[in-house]
Design a protein around this motif. Structure first.
Motif, mmCIF file in Angstrom:
data_model
loop_
_atom_site.group_PDB
_atom_site.id
_atom_site.type_symbol
_atom_site.label_atom_id
_atom_site.label_comp_id
_atom_site.label_asym_id
_atom_site.label_seq_id
_atom_site.Cartn_x
_atom_site.Cartn_y
_atom_site.Cartn_z
ATOM 1 N N GLU A 25 12.996 3.557 -0.724
ATOM 2 C CA GLU A 25 11.427 4.022 -1.162
ATOM 3 C C GLU A 25 11.286 4.772 -2.252
ATOM 4 O O GLU A 25 12.334 5.440 -2.635
ATOM 5 N N LEU A 26 10.425 4.643 -2.962
ATOM 6 C CA LEU A 26 10.296 5.361 -4.219
ATOM 7 C C LEU A 26 8.972 6.273 -4.140
ATOM 8 O O LEU A 26 7.875 6.047 -3.786
ATOM 9 N N ALA A 27 9.426 7.606 -4.404
ATOM 10 C CA ALA A 27 8.273 8.571 -4.655
ATOM 11 C C ALA A 27 7.626 8.675 -6.073
ATOM 12 O O ALA A 27 8.354 9.079 -7.090
ATOM 13 N N ILE B 5 5.989 4.829 -2.519
ATOM 14 C CA ILE B 5 5.900 2.969 -2.632
ATOM 15 C C ILE B 5 7.091 2.529 -2.075
ATOM 16 O O ILE B 5 8.232 2.989 -2.110
ATOM 17 N N THR B 6 6.741 1.516 -1.115
ATOM 18 C CA THR B 6 7.516 0.754 -0.222
ATOM 19 C C THR B 6 8.403 -0.412 -1.151
ATOM 20 O O THR B 6 7.679 -0.974 -2.053
ATOM 21 N N ARG C 296 12.954 -4.591 -3.839
ATOM 22 C CA ARG C 296 12.193 -4.284 -5.168
ATOM 23 C C ARG C 296 10.896 -3.222 -4.850
ATOM 24 O O ARG C 296 10.093 -3.475 -4.024
ATOM 25 N N THR C 297 10.890 -2.010 -5.715
ATOM 26 C CA THR C 297 9.911 -1.187 -5.462
ATOM 27 C C THR C 297 8.867 -1.461 -6.983
ATOM 28 O O THR C 297 7.638 -1.185 -6.753
ATOM 29 N N LEU C 298 9.543 -1.847 -8.040
ATOM 30 C CA LEU C 298 8.656 -2.151 -9.163
ATOM 31 C C LEU C 298 9.125 -3.371 -9.781
ATOM 32 O O LEU C 298 10.156 -3.873 -9.715
ATOM 33 N N GLN D 254 0.629 -1.263 0.108
ATOM 34 C CA GLN D 254 -0.074 -0.074 0.060
ATOM 35 C C GLN D 254 0.826 1.369 0.011
ATOM 36 O O GLN D 254 1.566 1.598 1.173
ATOM 37 N N PRO D 255 0.919 1.897 -1.064
ATOM 38 C CA PRO D 255 1.682 3.072 -0.850
ATOM 39 C C PRO D 255 0.869 4.559 -0.146
ATOM 40 O O PRO D 255 -0.253 4.311 0.101
#
Length: 343
Positions: free
Chosen positions: A234-236, A29-30, A46-48, A14-15
């Motif tokens: 993490e990815l924004a 995104i975690t 891995r974020t994607l 869950q972002p």
């Protein structure tokens, strides 16, 4: 890089969303931990892809790893494995990795130098950290190829971008155009990719292409993006229509991030193991051809494992009993209704 999970789980993450009062909306995104190869299996984050967002433009895969003490983890040792319908994009911060592929391309991946391997209709390759590497640290990215390019030739491109000095930091633009700099790496859809460094206590403003969606993967630093705290690994995410992102480094040391972005990718994508196709039947055929040593993937020469008893070629996992379906991606906007439960 390969995804070496024998039974890749379907993980729902869950972002969380946050925004500055007058800034872009961002969705955080975690990452999930994934073991990568070998008996000691170095861990990547891995974020994607993930269930809530599989793609950012044509970027379809993002692993962060390190800094890892190679004496403890064993380093990277990924035996020969196949790919279809994608490009691998290797970017290192520390260490060295040898690359060998069936297009007869042989290279050493070095920090600050990007390596694009285009699979086209099919390729196989290996990746091994060098004996001289004591610390391994970097990101591995993939882009999905559009239909007009995914049956094409294998190729390999290398580029060492110049370090740009900016107000508040520095940048290395390895694909696309940013800060007035353009990479010569050819792409098959409009893309951008860069390493960003933000000075201690500074704010770096990034002017965005509003036709792109973007992701900022934090490697190191006490960072917020438009007021949203983004922790390392993490990815924004920022959607289309945004024209600027403000990255603030609240810490006493330089922060480092990787920016990816591109036009939203609208073709159907089925992604399983190391294959990208358009439907279940294609993926099943690729798997069968790999297991039968098809000419589609060619032969890779030069792989030397860290483990004398290790595999020289990765077998494909068993296909799931249900049919693989195309990945669905939400609209290219940050979603305020999504939240992280960190309890």
């Amino acid at each position: 890089m390969s995804t070496t999970e024998e039974n890749p789980p379907e993980i729902q993450l869950q972002p969380r969303e946050a925004t500055c009062a007058d800034g872009a909306r961002v969705e955080i995104i975690t990452a999930r931990e994934v073991p990568l190869g070998g008996p000691r299996a170095m861990t990547v984050y891995r974020t994607l892809p993930q269930k809530q967002r599989s793609l950012i433009g044509a970027w379809c895969f993002a692993d962060h790893y390190g800094p890892d003490d190679v004496s403890a983890t064993g380093g990277m040792d990924v035996a020969v494995h196949p790919h279809t319908g994608l490009q691998t994009v290797s970017w290192l911060f520390e260490g060295e990795v040898t690359h060998h592929d069936s297009g007869n391309h042989h290279a050493v991946v070095l920090p600050g130098e990007v390596n694009f391997m285009t699979a086209g209709a099919g390729i196989c390759h290996s990746e091994v950290s060098t004996q001289a590497t004591t610390v391994l640290h970097g990101v591995q990215l993939w882009t999905v190829l559009p239909d007009h390019a995914r049956h094409g030739e294998r190729r390999f491109d290398h580029y060492a971008p110049a370090l740009l000095e900016l107000d508040g930091g520095q940048a290395l633009v390895f694909v696309g155009s940013l800060f007035g700099e353009t990479s010569p790496i050819p792409t098959f859809t409009p893309l951008v990719g860069a390493e960003l460094r933000v000075d201690a206590g500074a704010t770096l403003e990034v002017e965005l292409n509003p036709g792109f969606e973007h992701g900022l993967l934090v490697d190191a630093g006490d960072v917020d993006v438009e007021g949203a705290v983004v922790r390392p690994r993490e990815l924004a995410y920022a959607g289309t229509g945004e024209t600027r992102l403000r990255i603030r480094n609240n810490g006493p040391e330089k922060a480092r991030l990787v920016l990816i972005g591109g036009e939203p990718f609208t073709e159907d994508v089925v992604m399983w193991w190391n294959f990208i196709g358009r439907d279940h039947t294609e993926i099943a055929r690729y798997r069968e051809e790999w297991e039968n040593h098809s000419e589609r993937f060619g032969v890779t020469h030069g792989y030397i494992s860290h483990d004398a008893d290790g595999l020289d070629r990765l077998p494909a996992p068993t296909l799931p009993t249900s049919r693989l379906r195309p990945r669905t991606n939400p609209e290219p906007v940050a979603r305020p209704e999504m939240r992280i439960d960190r309890s």
